[in-house]
Scaffold this motif. Structure first.
Motif, mmCIF file in Angstrom:
data_model
loop_
_atom_site.group_PDB
_atom_site.id
_atom_site.type_symbol
_atom_site.label_atom_id
_atom_site.label_comp_id
_atom_site.label_asym_id
_atom_site.label_seq_id
_atom_site.Cartn_x
_atom_site.Cartn_y
_atom_site.Cartn_z
ATOM 1 N N GLN A 145 14.303 11.122 38.005
ATOM 2 C CA GLN A 145 13.248 11.063 36.993
ATOM 3 C C GLN A 145 12.667 9.669 36.798
ATOM 4 O OE1 GLN A 145 15.485 13.695 33.896
ATOM 5 N NE2 GLN A 145 13.314 13.805 33.360
ATOM 6 N N LEU A 146 13.415 8.634 37.145
ATOM 7 C CA LEU A 146 12.938 7.263 36.957
ATOM 8 C C LEU A 146 13.259 6.431 38.183
ATOM 9 C CD1 LEU A 146 11.788 4.956 35.170
ATOM 10 C CD2 LEU A 146 14.137 4.601 34.332
ATOM 11 N N ARG A 147 12.231 5.796 38.742
ATOM 12 C CA ARG A 147 12.409 4.886 39.874
ATOM 13 C C ARG A 147 11.592 3.629 39.587
ATOM 14 N NH1 ARG A 147 11.905 6.877 45.678
ATOM 15 N NH2 ARG A 147 13.942 5.867 45.886
ATOM 16 N N MET A 148 12.147 2.478 39.941
ATOM 17 C CA MET A 148 11.485 1.206 39.667
ATOM 18 C C MET A 148 11.726 0.251 40.832
ATOM 19 S SD MET A 148 12.811 0.734 35.714
ATOM 20 C CE MET A 148 11.754 -0.666 35.383
ATOM 21 N N ALA A 149 10.783 -0.655 41.029
ATOM 22 C CA ALA A 149 10.958 -1.674 42.065
ATOM 23 C C ALA A 149 10.146 -2.900 41.699
ATOM 24 C CB ALA A 149 10.528 -1.152 43.433
ATOM 25 N N ALA A 150 10.714 -4.073 41.977
ATOM 26 C CA ALA A 150 9.982 -5.325 41.800
ATOM 27 C C ALA A 150 9.062 -5.512 42.995
ATOM 28 C CB ALA A 150 10.957 -6.492 41.687
ATOM 29 N N ALA A 151 7.776 -5.647 42.722
ATOM 30 C CA ALA A 151 6.810 -5.830 43.805
ATOM 31 C C ALA A 151 6.602 -7.310 44.106
ATOM 32 C CB ALA A 151 5.478 -5.174 43.435
ATOM 33 N N TYR A 152 6.372 -8.116 43.072
ATOM 34 C CA TYR A 152 6.103 -9.540 43.254
ATOM 35 C C TYR A 152 6.872 -10.344 42.213
ATOM 36 C CZ TYR A 152 2.161 -7.578 45.830
ATOM 37 O OH TYR A 152 1.382 -6.852 46.699
ATOM 38 N N ARG A 153 7.389 -11.489 42.637
ATOM 39 C CA ARG A 153 8.059 -12.418 41.727
ATOM 40 C C ARG A 153 7.456 -13.795 41.917
ATOM 41 N NH1 ARG A 153 12.970 -9.251 42.993
ATOM 42 N NH2 ARG A 153 13.868 -8.501 41.012
ATOM 43 N N ALA A 154 7.179 -14.470 40.810
ATOM 44 C CA ALA A 154 6.655 -15.834 40.844
ATOM 45 C C ALA A 154 7.301 -16.589 39.684
ATOM 46 C CB ALA A 154 5.135 -15.847 40.713
ATOM 47 N N GLY A 155 8.415 -17.232 39.962
ATOM 48 C CA GLY A 155 9.138 -17.925 38.900
ATOM 49 C C GLY A 155 9.678 -16.932 37.889
ATOM 50 N N THR A 156 9.272 -17.087 36.643
ATOM 51 C CA THR A 156 9.746 -16.193 35.582
ATOM 52 C C THR A 156 8.798 -15.015 35.337
ATOM 53 O OG1 THR A 156 8.650 -17.552 33.906
ATOM 54 C CG2 THR A 156 10.947 -18.077 34.416
ATOM 55 N N ALA A 157 7.850 -14.793 36.231
ATOM 56 C CA ALA A 157 6.907 -13.673 36.095
ATOM 57 C C ALA A 157 7.144 -12.665 37.216
ATOM 58 C CB ALA A 157 5.471 -14.175 36.147
ATOM 59 N N GLU A 158 7.166 -11.388 36.862
ATOM 60 C CA GLU A 158 7.427 -10.334 37.848
ATOM 61 C C GLU A 158 6.488 -9.149 37.627
ATOM 62 O OE1 GLU A 158 12.280 -11.120 38.065
ATOM 63 O OE2 GLU A 158 11.484 -9.237 37.233
ATOM 64 N N LEU A 159 5.973 -8.609 38.719
ATOM 65 C CA LEU A 159 5.218 -7.349 38.678
ATOM 66 C C LEU A 159 6.108 -6.256 39.248
ATOM 67 C CD1 LEU A 159 2.318 -6.061 38.160
ATOM 68 C CD2 LEU A 159 2.163 -6.060 40.654
ATOM 69 N N TRP A 160 6.295 -5.200 38.485
ATOM 70 C CA TRP A 160 7.102 -4.065 38.912
ATOM 71 C C TRP A 160 6.231 -2.808 39.008
ATOM 72 C CZ3 TRP A 160 12.781 -3.354 38.881
ATOM 73 C CH2 TRP A 160 13.460 -4.576 38.863
ATOM 74 N N ALA A 161 6.685 -1.857 39.799
ATOM 75 C CA ALA A 161 6.084 -0.523 39.851
ATOM 76 C C ALA A 161 7.086 0.468 39.289
ATOM 77 C CB ALA A 161 5.726 -0.153 41.287
ATOM 78 N N VAL A 162 6.603 1.392 38.471
ATOM 79 C CA VAL A 162 7.462 2.374 37.803
ATOM 80 C C VAL A 162 6.952 3.778 38.089
ATOM 81 C CG1 VAL A 162 8.372 3.180 35.593
ATOM 82 C CG2 VAL A 162 7.982 0.751 35.945
ATOM 83 N N GLU A 163 7.859 4.652 38.471
ATOM 84 C CA GLU A 163 7.557 6.066 38.721
ATOM 85 C C GLU A 163 8.366 6.900 37.738
ATOM 86 O OE1 GLU A 163 8.704 9.349 42.204
ATOM 87 O OE2 GLU A 163 8.566 7.210 42.708
ATOM 88 N N ARG A 164 7.685 7.681 36.923
ATOM 89 C CA ARG A 164 8.366 8.489 35.896
ATOM 90 C C ARG A 164 8.090 9.982 36.104
ATOM 91 N NH1 ARG A 164 10.282 5.451 31.740
ATOM 92 N NH2 ARG A 164 9.418 3.345 31.435
ATOM 93 N N HIS A 165 9.102 10.763 35.819
ATOM 94 C CA HIS A 165 8.959 12.218 35.865
ATOM 95 C C HIS A 165 9.611 12.813 34.618
ATOM 96 C CE1 HIS A 165 7.406 11.996 39.932
ATOM 97 N NE2 HIS A 165 8.420 11.200 40.239
ATOM 98 N N GLY A 166 8.861 12.785 33.514
ATOM 99 C CA GLY A 166 9.343 13.400 32.286
ATOM 100 C C GLY A 166 10.398 12.593 31.572
ATOM 101 N N THR A 167 10.272 11.288 31.569
ATOM 102 C CA THR A 167 11.202 10.444 30.820
ATOM 103 C C THR A 167 10.508 9.163 30.390
ATOM 104 O OG1 THR A 167 13.335 9.290 30.872
ATOM 105 C CG2 THR A 167 12.083 9.340 32.924
#
Length: 471
Positions: A145-167
């Motif tokens: 139901q929940l999957r996540m991954a860090a796409a980009y990191r730059a020091g203390t800043a991070e872009l993540w992608a989140v996939e949700r299925h009813g949660t």
């Protein structure tokens, strides 16, 4: 509470139509924009993604944000409270804050981790990573139901992608293989269900059983997510503009995670059954609409709070009926005439059955989408909402052929003229659209007058009378 909808008791007056009163939330939007701009200044890869989203999909990064994570502080808590955010703890994020009166991302305050993290919602984390050539570790098993991954990191800043299925959880849990297989089985059942059963009663009973089985195995939230995945797939097969835009968004691995609402058109006698199915899937009623006596239609907005899916359910209505609980009490069949909504259903079938959705509305950069779809030979109708905080327009309608039996039934009852019948046989009738929507200042509502206008402008009878072949 600032920004919350005003809820009043149902009374036999126009007050009922204002049961939910949404207002723009510029202060809350500014808070989100400030956090996003600070993040983008730290993460060049995210800046590039935002640029590509706008140039290649006509969408805005801020409309894809699932949540923003940052360090906890009394100052930030006070600022969140001052603009209408409230504490809504969820598993894995006790410092989760959401805004009940706006469409804005959650803000997660973390006393143990001050990383500035922006997480965007996507249909598939794996597809997103593949589209960008990223090899990041995916947290959460496939089909969970929940999957996540860090796409980009730059020091203390991070872009993540989140996939949700009813949660709404932020907690990655071990998957349950049996439930994952059940989820795929129910998705297949929703996708493969027979939609063209001649008897609507039989068709809806069949759908009831499918929904009941999915809810029993998975709960209403996960079942809801799967059901609308199937609905979007069916609708896309019947709408060229949808396929073109979906391909553009999938090039960046995004999918339809920018959906705003799904619109269904219903007959009067089946309307309460449609609402009952939505309620099985966890929906609750929001505002009701009435377009006025001349237009002769109304709508019930429903929202699923966990999946954040909204349905807009159209039906022919009288002025008196909007003042009652028309979504549950049942509506007798109209005897004298049918309105725009009723005619559409009699031409194409129930949206929940053989016709499919009338339209899907997604969040875009309004003017950019008009220009980019024009370049792809998809035209957009004149806008029906042009507020600074809300812009809306349909793509020109997809024409569908109409079964002769439907035309003959309408002609026999006097709902259409012979000339209109001939036009429907020759040219078909408008079936569906993609809707271009831009929301600003977190505005959560709709433009009732504008919706009334576009309903009237897309009445098939008006087009057939003049030999109109566009939308």
């Amino acid at each position: 509470m600032k920004g919350s909808p005003s809820i009043a008791e149902v009374k036999p007056s126009q007050d009922h139509l204002k049961k939910f009163h949404w207002e723009p939330q510029p202060a809350a939007q500014k808070l989100v924009d400030d956090l996003l701009q600070g993040f983008l200044a730290l993460c060049p890869e995210a800046q590039n993604l935002a640029r590509r989203m706008n140039l290649e999909t006509a969408t805005r990064l801020k409309d894809w944000i699932d949540h923003i994570h940052l360090g906890d502080s009394p100052e930030m808590r006070q600022r969140l409270s001052s603009v209408g955010y409230v504490s809504t703890p969820v598993p894995g994020a006790p410092g989760n804050f959401t805004h009940p009166g706006a469409i804005l991302p959650a803000i997660v305050l973390d006393s143990k981790n001050s990383t500035l993290r922006v997480a965007i919602k996507v249909d598939s984390v794996a597809d997103f990573l593949a589209a960008h050539g990223l090899t990041s570790e995916v947290l959460g098993d496939p089909l969970s139901q929940l999957r996540m991954a860090a796409a980009y990191r730059a020091g203390t800043a991070e872009l993540w992608a989140v996939e949700r299925h009813g949660t709404r959880s932020h907690e990655i849990r071990p998957s349950d293989p049996a439930k994952s297989i059940a989820a795929m089985r129910h998705l297949e059942a929703f996708c493969r269900r027979p939609r063209d059963i001649a008897d609507d009663h039989v068709a809806l009973k069949f759908l009831d059983r499918l929904v009941d089985a999915a809810v029993l195995d998975l709960g209403s939230d996960w079942a809801c997510d799967l059901f609308f995945e199937a609905e979007r797939r069916y609708w896309m097969r019947r709408n060229t503009a949808a396929r073109i835009q979906h391909a553009r968004q999938n090039k960046l691995g995004l999918g339809w995670a920018n959906h705003d609402h799904h619109t269904y058109r219903c007959t009067r006698h089946n309307f309460h059954r449609v609402i009952a199915i939505w309620e099985k899937l966890g929906f609750v009623a929001r505002e009701a609409f009435y377009a006025g006596a001349e237009a002769g239609w109304g709508a019930q907005v429903m929202e699923q709070p966990v999946t954040q899916i909204t349905t807009f359910n159209d039906v022919d209505l009288t002025p008196e009926e909007i003042l009652g609980d028309f979504a549950h009490e049942g509506l007798p069949e109209a005897k004298e005439e049918v309105g725009t909504v009723g005619l559409w259903v009699r031409l194409h079938g129930e949206s929940l059955l053989d016709a499919g959705m009338h339209h899907l509305e997604c969040q875009f950069d309004f003017h950019a989408l008009v220009a980019q779809l024009e370049a792809a030979n998809v035209k957009t109708m004149d806008p029906f909402t042009t507020f600074p905080f809300l812009r809306q327009a349909f793509t020109e309608g997809e024409r569908w052929s109409v079964e002769p039996r439907r035309i003959e039934a309408l002609l026999a009852k006097g709902y259409i003229t012979k000339g209109q019948a001939d036009a429907f046989r020759r040219d078909g009738a408008i079936g569906s659209h993609l809707e271009n929507l831009e929301r600003n200042d977190g505005y959560k509502g709709f433009n009732q007058q504008g919706v009334s206008d576009i309903i009237q402008r897309t009445d098939p009878r008006a087009h057939s009378d003049h030999g109109f072949t566009g939308a």
